[in-house]
Design an enzyme around this catalytic site. Structure first.
Site, short mmCIF file in Angstrom:
data_model
loop_
_atom_site.label_atom_id
_atom_site.label_comp_id
_atom_site.label_asym_id
_atom_site.label_seq_id
_atom_site.Cartn_x
_atom_site.Cartn_y
_atom_site.Cartn_z
N ARG A 120 0.81 -1.23 0.00
CA ARG A 120 0.00 0.00 0.00
C ARG A 120 0.85 1.28 0.00
O ARG A 120 0.38 2.34 0.40
CB ARG A 120 -0.99 0.02 1.17
CG ARG A 120 -2.00 -1.11 1.11
CD ARG A 120 -3.11 -0.93 2.13
NE ARG A 120 -4.10 -2.00 2.00
CZ ARG A 120 -4.08 -3.14 2.68
NH1 ARG A 120 -3.10 -3.37 3.53
NH2 ARG A 120 -5.02 -4.04 2.52
N LYS A 142 3.14 11.85 -10.37
CA LYS A 142 2.26 11.07 -11.24
C LYS A 142 2.98 9.78 -11.62
O LYS A 142 4.08 9.81 -12.18
CB LYS A 142 1.93 11.85 -12.52
CG LYS A 142 0.76 12.79 -12.40
CD LYS A 142 0.41 13.31 -13.79
CE LYS A 142 -0.83 14.16 -13.77
NZ LYS A 142 -1.18 14.62 -15.13
N GLU A 184 8.75 18.77 -24.00
CA GLU A 184 8.09 19.06 -22.73
C GLU A 184 8.53 20.41 -22.17
O GLU A 184 7.75 21.11 -21.51
CB GLU A 184 8.37 17.95 -21.71
CG GLU A 184 7.64 16.64 -21.98
CD GLU A 184 6.14 16.69 -21.63
OE1 GLU A 184 5.65 17.75 -21.20
OE2 GLU A 184 5.47 15.66 -21.78
N LYS A 220 6.96 23.68 -12.54
CA LYS A 220 6.11 22.52 -12.26
C LYS A 220 5.90 22.36 -10.77
O LYS A 220 4.78 22.03 -10.32
CB LYS A 220 6.71 21.25 -12.86
CG LYS A 220 5.78 20.05 -12.67
CD LYS A 220 6.14 18.86 -13.49
CE LYS A 220 5.11 17.75 -13.33
NZ LYS A 220 5.43 16.55 -14.12
N GLU A 230 -4.44 17.27 -9.33
CA GLU A 230 -4.97 17.69 -10.62
C GLU A 230 -6.49 17.91 -10.62
O GLU A 230 -7.23 17.40 -11.45
CB GLU A 230 -4.59 16.68 -11.73
CG GLU A 230 -4.68 17.28 -13.13
CD GLU A 230 -4.15 16.36 -14.22
OE1 GLU A 230 -4.92 16.04 -15.12
OE2 GLU A 230 -2.97 15.99 -14.14
N ARG A 234 -3.31 22.09 -12.33
CA ARG A 234 -2.29 21.12 -12.79
C ARG A 234 -2.63 20.55 -14.17
O ARG A 234 -1.74 20.12 -14.91
CB ARG A 234 -2.13 20.00 -11.77
CG ARG A 234 -0.99 19.07 -12.14
CD ARG A 234 -0.59 18.12 -11.03
NE ARG A 234 0.48 17.24 -11.47
CZ ARG A 234 1.12 16.38 -10.71
NH1 ARG A 234 0.81 16.27 -9.42
NH2 ARG A 234 2.09 15.62 -11.20
N ASN A 238 -0.99 19.39 -19.21
CA ASN A 238 -1.35 18.46 -20.28
C ASN A 238 -1.51 19.14 -21.64
O ASN A 238 -2.06 18.54 -22.56
CB ASN A 238 -2.65 17.73 -19.91
CG ASN A 238 -2.47 16.80 -18.73
OD1 ASN A 238 -1.53 16.03 -18.67
ND2 ASN A 238 -3.36 16.91 -17.76
N HIS A 241 -1.20 17.16 -24.81
CA HIS A 241 -1.19 15.75 -24.44
C HIS A 241 -2.45 14.99 -24.87
O HIS A 241 -2.38 13.78 -25.08
CB HIS A 241 -0.98 15.59 -22.93
CG HIS A 241 0.44 15.79 -22.50
ND1 HIS A 241 1.13 16.97 -22.72
CD2 HIS A 241 1.31 14.96 -21.88
CE1 HIS A 241 2.35 16.84 -22.24
NE2 HIS A 241 2.49 15.63 -21.73
N HIS A 245 -1.37 11.92 -26.77
CA HIS A 245 -1.62 10.54 -26.32
C HIS A 245 -2.41 9.76 -27.37
O HIS A 245 -2.19 8.55 -27.55
CB HIS A 245 -2.39 10.55 -25.00
CG HIS A 245 -1.55 10.91 -23.82
ND1 HIS A 245 -2.07 11.17 -22.57
CD2 HIS A 245 -0.20 11.06 -23.68
CE1 HIS A 245 -1.09 11.45 -21.73
NE2 HIS A 245 0.05 11.40 -22.39
N HIS A 258 7.20 10.08 -26.89
CA HIS A 258 6.17 10.87 -26.20
C HIS A 258 6.30 12.34 -26.58
O HIS A 258 5.31 13.01 -26.89
CB HIS A 258 6.32 10.70 -24.69
CG HIS A 258 5.39 11.54 -23.89
ND1 HIS A 258 4.02 11.35 -23.89
CD2 HIS A 258 5.62 12.59 -23.06
CE1 HIS A 258 3.45 12.24 -23.10
NE2 HIS A 258 4.40 13.00 -22.57
#
Length: 349
Positions: A120, A142, A184, A220, A230, A234, A238, A241, A245, A258
Site C-alpha cells: 500500500r 504522477k 516538454e 512545475k 490535478e 495542474r 497536459n 497531451h 496521447h 512521447h
C-alpha cells in the site's frame, strides 16, 4: 548545486548538479531508514549507470537488488508493474525500504507506480537520466502504466522522497531523445512562461540545458504545490497531451516518442485554438518554428479524424466533454471543456 523544495506529499527536495549521480547515495541516505533498496531500470540505462548507483548504495550499507526490464514504452504495462511488485515481495522489502527509479520517464512512471501499490505504498527516489524525465515526469508524483485502451490509464499519485537530476547523463542520450525532452520544455514555456519559451527559441538548448531544467521543474513544482491531485491548475501541464496521447495510441506506443507526439498535439490544439478564436493568431507558427529547431515533427501520418476518435480514452474526459488545454498567447495556458459532439468541429472535421 541548485535545489528546490516541493511541498507536496511529505515534501521533498530536487537537487540539480552535474555529476550528482556519482555521489547519489549520500543524499539518498538522508531521506530513508531503509535497509534494502531495489533499483528499477531498463536495459539501456542500467548498463551505463547501474553499477555506479549500486556500488554507492552498497557502500552506504544498503542491501541492493536490481530489476531491469526491456527498454521502451512497450514495457510500460500492468504485467511489468506486477512483475516489479512480485520482485519486491520475493526479496522481502518492507514498508521502510526503498525503490530507486534509475532511467527515463517510463522507468520513473512504472517504478513509482510499483512503489505506490506494494504494501500500500513504500518510498521511492527518482534518478532521471533522460531530458524528458528531468524537465517533467520525475517531479510531481504522477505514476502509471499503459493499458491497451490508452496511455497512463492505470496509475496513482505517489510523490517521490527525493529527485536527483544529473545533466551529465544527457551526454549518453541519443539526439532524438534529447529533442524528445525539449518538447516538454517547450510545452512548459507555452503554458507558463514566455521567457522560458523565448530562451528555448533563441538560445542553444544544449548550452543552456541546466537553466532550462531548473526553470521547468521550478514552474512545475509551483503548480504541483497548488494542485497536487490535478483538480484544477495542474491540468494545464497536459497542453498538447490529449492529441499527443491519441497519436501514441494510434502508433501502438511504438515508432514515435512521447515528446514527438506532444509536439504534434501542441500544433493541433494551437491551430484549432486560432481557428476558433481561442488563441492569439501566430502562436501556432511560433510553436512550429521552435519544434522544427529541435527536429520535432509537426504532423502525423494518421488522419485528423482518426486522431480525434482516439481521444475518446483521454483521462480528462467526462461523460459529456473533454477538458482541453489551450493557450491565449505564449506563456498563458487555460482550461476549456469542449462538449463531445463539438470536438470534431473544433478541429475542423
Amino acid at each position: 548545486m541548485r535545489s528546490l523544495k516541493v511541498n507536496a506529499g511529505k515534501g521533498y527536495e530536487i537537487l540539480i548538479e552535474k555529476g550528482i549521480l556519482s555521489s547519489c547515495s549520500k543524499y539518498i541516505k538522508k531521506v530513508t531508514v531503509a535497509k534494502k533498496v531495489c533499483i528499477v531500470s531498463d536495459s539501456n540505462v542500467y548498463p551505463l549507470y547501474g553499477d555506479t548507483v549500486k556500488s554507492q548504495l552498497e557502500n552506504e550499507g544498503f542491501t541492493v537488488y536490481s530489476y531491469v526490464f526491456p527498454a521502451g514504452e512497450e514495457s510500460k504495462t500492468t504485467a511489468t508493474a506486477i512483475s516489479i511488485v512480485e520482485f519486491l515481495a520475493e526479496n522481502g522489502l518492507t514498508r521502510n525500504d526503498l525503490v530507486v527509479a534509475l532511467g527515463g520517464g517510463v522507468t520513473g512512471d512504472m517504478a513509482g507506480f510499483a512503489a505506490s501499490v506494494y504494501l500500500r505504498g513504500i518510498d521511492f527516489v527518482q534518478l532521471p537520466t533522460s531530458l524528458l524525465a528531468q524537465v517533467d515526469s520525475s517531479v510531481g508524483g504522477k505514476t502509471a502504466v499503459d493499458l491497451p485502451q490508452g496511455k497512463n490509464l492505470c496509475g496513482a499519485f505517489h510523490q517521490p522522497s527525493l529527485v536527483l537530476i544529473d545533466a551529465d547523463t544527457l551526454v549518453t542520450l541519443p539526439e532524438r531523445f534529447f529533442n524528445d525532452g525539449m518538447a516538454e520544455a517547450i510545452k512548459m514555456g507555452c503554458i507558463k512562461s514566455r521567457a522560458l519559451f523565448e530562451l528555448i527559441e533563441n538560445q542553444n538548448g544544449k548550452e543552456r540545458i541546466e537553466d532550462i531544467i531548473y526553470e521547468c521543474v521550478s514552474l512545475k513544482a509551483q503548480v504541483v504545490e497548488r494542485d497536487e491531485k490535478e483538480h484544477g491548475e495542474r491540468a494545464l501541464l497536459n497542453f498538447g497531451h490529449t492529441a499527443g496521447h491519441a497519436v501514441e495510441k494510434l502508433h501502438a506506443f511504438k515508432d514515435i516518442t512521447h515528446g514527438e507526439a506532444v509536439g504534434i498535439g501542441m500544433v493541433l490544439i494551437s491551430e484549432a485554438g486560432e481557428k476558433n478564436g481561442l488563441t492569439e493568431k501566430g502562436c501556432a507558427e511560433k510553436i512550429k518554428t521552435v519544434l522544427k529547431k529541435y527536429s520535432l515533427p509537426l504532423s502525423d501520418a494518421n488522419s485528423l479524424s482518426d486522431i480525434v476518435s482516439a481521444m475518446s480514452a483521454d483521462k480528462k474526459r467526462t461523460g459529456t466533454s473533454i477538458k482541453f488545454i489551450f493557450i491565449k498567447d505564449i506563456g498563458e495556458g487555460y482550461i476549456k471543456p469542449v462538449e463531445n459532439e463539438k470536438i470534431p468541429s473544433l478541429f475542423g472535421i
